[in-house]
Design a protein around this motif. Structure first.
Motif, PDB file in Angstrom:
ATOM      1  N   VAL A  71     -21.812  41.752 -50.832  1.00 12.83           N
ATOM      2  CA  VAL A  71     -22.907  41.207 -49.839  1.00 12.83           C
ATOM      3  C   VAL A  71     -23.427  39.900 -50.403  1.00 12.83           C
ATOM      4  N   ILE A  72     -23.413  38.812 -49.581  1.00 11.00           N
ATOM      5  CA  ILE A  72     -24.331  37.695 -49.944  1.00 11.00           C
ATOM      6  C   ILE A  72     -25.411  37.419 -48.946  1.00 11.00           C
ATOM      7  N   TYR A  73     -26.724  37.702 -49.198  1.00  8.45           N
ATOM      8  CA  TYR A  73     -27.719  37.755 -48.429  1.00  8.45           C
ATOM      9  C   TYR A  73     -28.511  36.385 -48.383  1.00  8.45           C
ATOM     10  N   LEU A  74     -28.372  35.526 -47.265  1.00  6.54           N
ATOM     11  CA  LEU A  74     -29.179  34.522 -47.154  1.00  6.54           C
ATOM     12  C   LEU A  74     -30.343  34.616 -46.437  1.00  6.54           C
ATOM     13  N   PHE A  75     -31.684  34.983 -47.372  1.00  6.91           N
ATOM     14  CA  PHE A  75     -32.732  35.337 -46.725  1.00  6.91           C
ATOM     15  C   PHE A  75     -33.584  34.146 -46.765  1.00  6.91           C
ATOM     16  N   GLN A  76     -33.999  34.003 -45.372  1.00  9.56           N
ATOM     17  CA  GLN A  76     -34.954  32.759 -44.917  1.00  9.56           C
ATOM     18  C   GLN A  76     -36.382  33.104 -45.035  1.00  9.56           C
ATOM     19  N   ASN A  77     -37.042  32.865 -45.927  1.00 12.24           N
ATOM     20  CA  ASN A  77     -38.445  33.013 -46.236  1.00 12.24           C
ATOM     21  C   ASN A  77     -39.364  32.320 -45.173  1.00 12.24           C
ATOM     22  N   GLU A 386     -12.885  38.486 -45.651  1.00 11.18           N
ATOM     23  CA  GLU A 386     -12.458  39.568 -45.089  1.00 11.18           C
ATOM     24  C   GLU A 386     -13.191  40.987 -45.666  1.00 11.18           C
ATOM     25  N   ASP A 387     -13.535  40.684 -46.927  1.00 11.39           N
ATOM     26  CA  ASP A 387     -14.234  41.766 -47.516  1.00 11.39           C
ATOM     27  C   ASP A 387     -15.521  41.515 -48.025  1.00 11.39           C
ATOM     28  N   THR A 388     -16.120  40.529 -47.640  1.00  7.42           N
ATOM     29  CA  THR A 388     -17.611  39.739 -48.262  1.00  7.42           C
ATOM     30  C   THR A 388     -18.451  39.893 -46.900  1.00  7.42           C
ATOM     31  N   LEU A 389     -19.500  40.573 -46.954  1.00 10.27           N
ATOM     32  CA  LEU A 389     -20.681  40.448 -45.767  1.00 10.27           C
ATOM     33  C   LEU A 389     -21.540  39.342 -46.253  1.00 10.27           C
ATOM     34  N   VAL A 390     -21.744  38.498 -45.170  1.00 10.67           N
ATOM     35  CA  VAL A 390     -22.708  37.308 -45.305  1.00 10.67           C
ATOM     36  C   VAL A 390     -23.946  37.565 -44.249  1.00 10.67           C
ATOM     37  N   MET A 425     -24.875  37.933 -38.794  1.00 13.37           N
ATOM     38  CA  MET A 425     -24.145  38.405 -39.735  1.00 13.37           C
ATOM     39  C   MET A 425     -22.518  37.892 -40.013  1.00 13.37           C
ATOM     40  N   ALA A 426     -21.742  37.898 -40.585  1.00 11.07           N
ATOM     41  CA  ALA A 426     -20.354  37.377 -40.564  1.00 11.07           C
ATOM     42  C   ALA A 426     -19.471  38.326 -41.812  1.00 11.07           C
ATOM     43  N   GLY A 427     -18.406  38.312 -41.532  1.00 20.04           N
ATOM     44  CA  GLY A 427     -17.364  38.964 -42.475  1.00 20.04           C
ATOM     45  C   GLY A 427     -17.023  40.320 -42.474  1.00 20.04           C
ATOM     46  N   ALA A 428     -16.834  40.968 -43.440  1.00 18.31           N
ATOM     47  CA  ALA A 428     -16.275  42.288 -43.591  1.00 18.31           C
ATOM     48  C   ALA A 428     -16.635  43.182 -42.608  1.00 18.31           C
ATOM     49  N   GLY A 429     -16.195  43.812 -41.843  1.00 16.87           N
ATOM     50  CA  GLY A 429     -16.390  44.694 -40.773  1.00 16.87           C
ATOM     51  C   GLY A 429     -17.235  44.240 -39.542  1.00 16.87           C
ATOM     52  N   VAL A 430     -17.627  43.088 -39.517  1.00 18.02           N
ATOM     53  CA  VAL A 430     -18.374  42.764 -38.301  1.00 18.02           C
ATOM     54  C   VAL A 430     -17.661  41.972 -37.276  1.00 18.02           C
TER      55      VAL A 430
END
Length: 495
Positions: A71-77, A386-390, A425-430
């Motif tokens: 997972v790569i979580y781009l959190f926008q505070n 394909e196997d990374t969730l952003v 969200m983008a990527g794996a399984g979405v």
């Protein structure tokens, strides 16, 4: 003169300090309690591989084949304004300057900045919207690069949360509770799924702030903390300047071979200390010393961008080589993912536009738009999407009504809005290229497929192969989970 001879019990009692007493008690009842809570292989100083095997055998993880490996979580505070960026509402311009309907705001909580404000005029979006890609997703012209990858994204437009203030809302998103002290998502995943990175931490956190932001948020360490889980599962903070991790370099005059011998001796002493006191944090120290030794070689290679093609660097924008920028952190996130890091948390502050919306929002988008889109394109061209969730999103949205004076356009702002907002969200399984959920004509409340924070967390866990209801940790007599006692997997967005 005759010497007083103490009874053996009295001699032992005289030598027993308070610290030693509590330390030795850990070998009795304390050790039995810890054994039921903590991985037994950790208790006996096992290596990472055996820890992983234990977790899989005893927790049954993953519960089913995962769609996402990382997972790569781009959190926008600070909370991006959904009504200015992704949730197009023509009604806002029609009502511009008029009071928002009372039935929408009645009984609602807002921050102290507008909580007592009686004058709440609607303001239209300050950008222009257009539909993009085959999906026809509405995206603001402040986000031109994100618009180009719209068909790869799943927009969730019906998110809602509970807190109206930043720190509790961020903590809620990242730990499942508004109060600090719970494990963060990355810690839960690395604890449950074990290690995949050989020479790097499994959970890395990076922070950045818009260089022109007038209002940023504080980055608290508990945003990537392990809470009541063993501290070896907390996120490792990579700094934005100087050495990414403190104290990686050997002191002057100390060779790598000498450092190796020192670590071996320290490990032997720590093993003896563990056998004496049974404190699991001793094993945490052993593992962290070993990881630091490995990172002396892996981190310099990780941060060396000389092997990146120029066209890839150009995608991320002009700040890509400026350490500590959002662009730099995004390309680092991709490089960390390539090297097996399971969870990368990139937190970017500067979205809190209470009084400078007209000026600051566009600048904030310029800093984050290209790097976010580049990450999607970069992962996709490498076959990693394909196997990374952003994930991209903040802790809540912004109000459709104005904070401030309608006549003072230079100082327009929007207040915190937990009742409806957008994330993607983008990527794996979405499912790519969809917009899920909807809000009312003012972007105020969800009216279709509402998604709570716990639903989002349950869905993230599901994509990683975890049933969020069955993944718990016993602490102080109660079994805890990331989603507390709530949360439903949003199956409609799963591919």
């Amino acid at each position: 003169m005759k010497k007083n001879i103490l009874h053996p019990f009295e001699a032992h009692q005289a030598n027993l300090t308070r610290r030693a007493f509590f330390g030795k008690m850990a070998k009795g009842v304390g050790a039995a309690a810890l054994a039921s809570m903590i991985n037994p292989s950790v208790l006996f100083g096992s290596n990472i591989g055996s820890i992983n095997a234990h977790l899989k055998n005893n927790l049954g993880l993953p519960h089913f084949p995962p769609k996402a490996k990382r997972v790569i979580y781009l959190f926008q505070n600070g909370a991006p304004s959904h009504v200015d960026l992704f949730d197009y509402k023509p009604m806002l311009r029609k009502w511009h300057g008029k009071q928002i309907p009372d039935e929408l705001t009645h009984g609602k909580r807002f921050s102290t900045m507008t909580g007592g404000q009686l004058d709440r005029p609607v303001i239209g979006e300050i950008s222009n919207f257009a539909q993009h890609g085959q999906s026809g997703a509405w995206v603001s012209d402040f986000m031109p690069e994100t618009a180009k990858v719209a068909d790869d994204l799943c927009f969730i437009k019906s998110m809602y949360t509970e807190s109206v203030n930043h720190a509790p809302a961020i903590t809620f998103f990242l730990t499942g509770n508004e109060q600090p002290g719970r494990p963060s998502i990355g810690s839960w995943l690395t604890y449950g799924l074990g290690s995949t990175a050989k020479d790097l931490p499994d959970f890395v956190a990076m922070t950045s702030v818009d260089k022109q932001a007038s209002c940023g948020q504080i980055f608290y360490d508990y945003y990537w903390g392990s809470g009541f889980l063993p501290s070896k599962f907390q996120g490792v903070k990579f700094r934005g300047g100087g050495d990414p991790v403190l104290y990686l370099k050997n002191p002057e005059g100390i060779s790598r071979n000498t450092r190796r011998k020192m670590l071996d001796d320290m490990q032997a002493l720590n093993e003896m200390n563990y056998q004496e006191f049974g404190d699991p944090e001793i094993n945490t120290r052993i593992s962290q010393y070993e990881m630091s030794y490995k990172m002396q070689m892996s981190v310099p290679e990780l941060t060396d961008l000389s092997d990146e093609p120029q066209h890839v660097l150009d995608m991320y924008g002009p700040d890509v080589k400026r350490k500590g920028s959002f662009a730099y952190n995004c390309i680092m996130a991709r490089r960390l993912a390539e090297r097996g890091v399971r969870f990368t948390q990139c937190m970017h502050a500067g979205w809190d536009q209470h009084t400078n919306l007209n000026h600051q929002l566009k600048i904030q988008c310029q800093d984050t738009d290209a790097p976010s889109a580049a990450l999607i394109k970069d992962l996709k061209q490498r076959g990693m999407l394909e196997d990374t969730l952003v994930i991209w999103g903040g802790e809540f949205g912004r109000t459709p009504f104005l904070q401030g004076n309608i006549k003072d356009e230079k100082n327009w702002g929007r207040d915190h809005h937990p009742y409806a907002f957008t994330m993607w969200m983008a990527g794996a399984g979405v499912k790519p290229g969809i917009s899920y959920g909807a809000t009312d004509d003012f972007g105020f409340n969800p009216i279709e497929n509402p998604v709570h924070v716990h639903d989002f967390q349950a869905t993230l866990m599901h994509l990683m192969g975890i049933n969020h209801e069955h993944f718990t940790y016993k602490h102080q007599g109660r079994r805890y989970r990331l989603t507390d006692v709530h949360g439903h997997v949003v199956k409609d967005i799963l591919s």
